[in-house]
Design a protein around this motif. Structure first.
Motif, short mmCIF file in Angstrom:
data_model
loop_
_atom_site.label_atom_id
_atom_site.label_comp_id
_atom_site.label_asym_id
_atom_site.label_seq_id
_atom_site.Cartn_x
_atom_site.Cartn_y
_atom_site.Cartn_z
N SER A 27 96.66 81.13 9.50
CA SER A 27 97.50 82.17 8.92
C SER A 27 96.93 82.64 7.59
CB SER A 27 98.93 81.64 8.70
OG SER A 27 99.76 82.64 8.15
N ASN A 28 97.38 83.82 7.14
CA ASN A 28 97.07 84.28 5.79
C ASN A 28 98.16 83.83 4.81
OD1 ASN A 28 99.06 86.00 6.79
ND2 ASN A 28 98.30 87.79 5.69
N ARG A 75 90.73 90.09 9.78
CA ARG A 75 89.89 90.09 8.58
C ARG A 75 89.96 91.45 7.87
NH1 ARG A 75 85.17 87.02 7.71
NH2 ARG A 75 85.24 86.45 9.91
N ALA A 135 91.76 82.17 5.25
CA ALA A 135 92.80 81.73 6.17
C ALA A 135 93.15 80.26 5.92
CB ALA A 135 92.34 81.90 7.62
N ASP A 168 101.53 90.24 7.29
CA ASP A 168 101.33 88.79 7.36
C ASP A 168 101.24 88.36 8.82
OD1 ASP A 168 101.44 88.15 4.52
OD2 ASP A 168 103.54 88.77 4.65
N TYR A 183 87.20 82.11 11.68
CA TYR A 183 88.18 82.38 10.63
C TYR A 183 87.78 81.77 9.28
CZ TYR A 183 91.01 84.29 14.31
OH TYR A 183 91.46 85.07 15.35
N LYS A 240 94.91 94.02 5.88
CA LYS A 240 95.58 93.24 4.83
C LYS A 240 97.04 93.67 4.63
CE LYS A 240 91.38 91.70 3.95
NZ LYS A 240 90.96 90.34 4.34
#
Length: 293
Positions: A277-278, A226, A252, A232, A247, A229
């Motif tokens: 995942s982001n 979180r 996400a 990935d 999450y 950034k």
């Protein structure tokens, strides 16, 4: 030549995710990146991606002393490890003699070859590949399956020698996953990286791993992704409302999938798990294949 390239056995059969993660990397222009596995274990995903040429470097982080030493021996003590495999009798007497090595908590406290071989030995001779479990067939070897039934020496030696050719592209670290990521994240900002988190299962982690997670540990991982950034990431988890809650609210993406694996009953089963995942996650279309031999 065996279809798998991995000498270790693990519940979960994460090898089935390799085609999916290959597609995820390609779709997001991450082919050729540094691939980081903070919970290395069998490292099956990263090693196959490296052999396929989809990543340029593999960074493995492992907290379990026996598994860390095993990977160090695979890449840096290859011939000694292979000779140890050839020379060691795979029987209950050996299992009993090596059992105290499961109590070593620091790789500097014992010979790395002995610890590395112990990691392979217990993984391949114990029930379901669990290091803390009892041997296949039990101490009395009363079952039709004996302790050596998954210890095929020629295949293991072949796999280890094959993997050793990747040593210049593999970095191995003995550390806690989040501790390592916090120390190394500044370096990763300067290069293109993708992190694949495969933490201990939430539901059955205590039964499967020597270093399992409490609820608070799973929360620490969620807070880490979180707050960071700059890279990935993908996380694979057993499907549980608590995990989904951790999450939620961070943007996400979720994608359910099913893995074919051997559960604690000894029977093959399909377990529902989650990919988080982001990155945008394509639908899962996995070919159910066994990673056991």
């Amino acid at each position: 030549m065996p279809t798998t390239i991995n000498p270790l056995r693990y519940p979960g059969a994460k090898r089935q995710l390799v085609p999916y993660i290959s597609k995820l990397l390609t779709n997001n222009n991450l082919a050729g990146s540094t691939f980081i596995e903070p919970y290395a274990g069998s490292a099956v995903v990263g090693l196959e991606l490296l052999q396929k040429g989809l990543i340029k470097k593999l960074v493995l982080v492992e907290k379990d002393v026996l598994i860390y030493c095993f990977w160090k021996c695979v890449f840096y003590h290859t011939e000694d490890l292979c000779k140890k495999i050839e020379d060691t009798l795979i029987n209950v007497d050996t299992w009993i003699a090596m059992k105290p090595l499961r109590d070593i908590i620091n790789p500097n406290d014992w010979d790395i070859l002995e610890l590395g071989f112990a990691g392979l030995f217990f993984n391949r001779t114990n029930f379901s590949g669990i290091l803390r479990a009892n041997p296949i067939g039990g101490i009395k070897q009363a079952s039709k399956y004996k302790i050596d039934c998954r210890f095929n020496k020629p295949i293991l030696i072949s796999l280890i020698k094959r993997l050793s050719h990747l040593r210049d592209k593999v970095e191995i670290n003995w550390d806690d996953a989040i501790s390592f990521m916090n120390k190394a994240k500044k370096d990763f900002i300067r290069e293109q990286c993708f992190v694949y988190f495969d933490p201990p299962y939430f539901g059955k982690g205590e039964k499967l791993y020597r270093h399992f997670y409490l609820s608070s540990d799973h929360r620490v991982l969620a807070n880490f992704v979180r707050q960071n950034k700059h890279f990935d990431w993908l996380i694979s988890y057993d499907d549980d409302p608590y995990i989904c809650g951790l999450y939620s609210g961070i943007g996400a993406k979720y994608c359910p999938f099913y893995l074919d694996y051997t559960v604690s009953s000894g029977k093959r089963s399909k377990g529902k798990e989650l990919l988080i995942s982001n990155l945008p996650l394509p639908p899962v279309d996995l070919s159910m294949t066994s990673s056991q031999y």
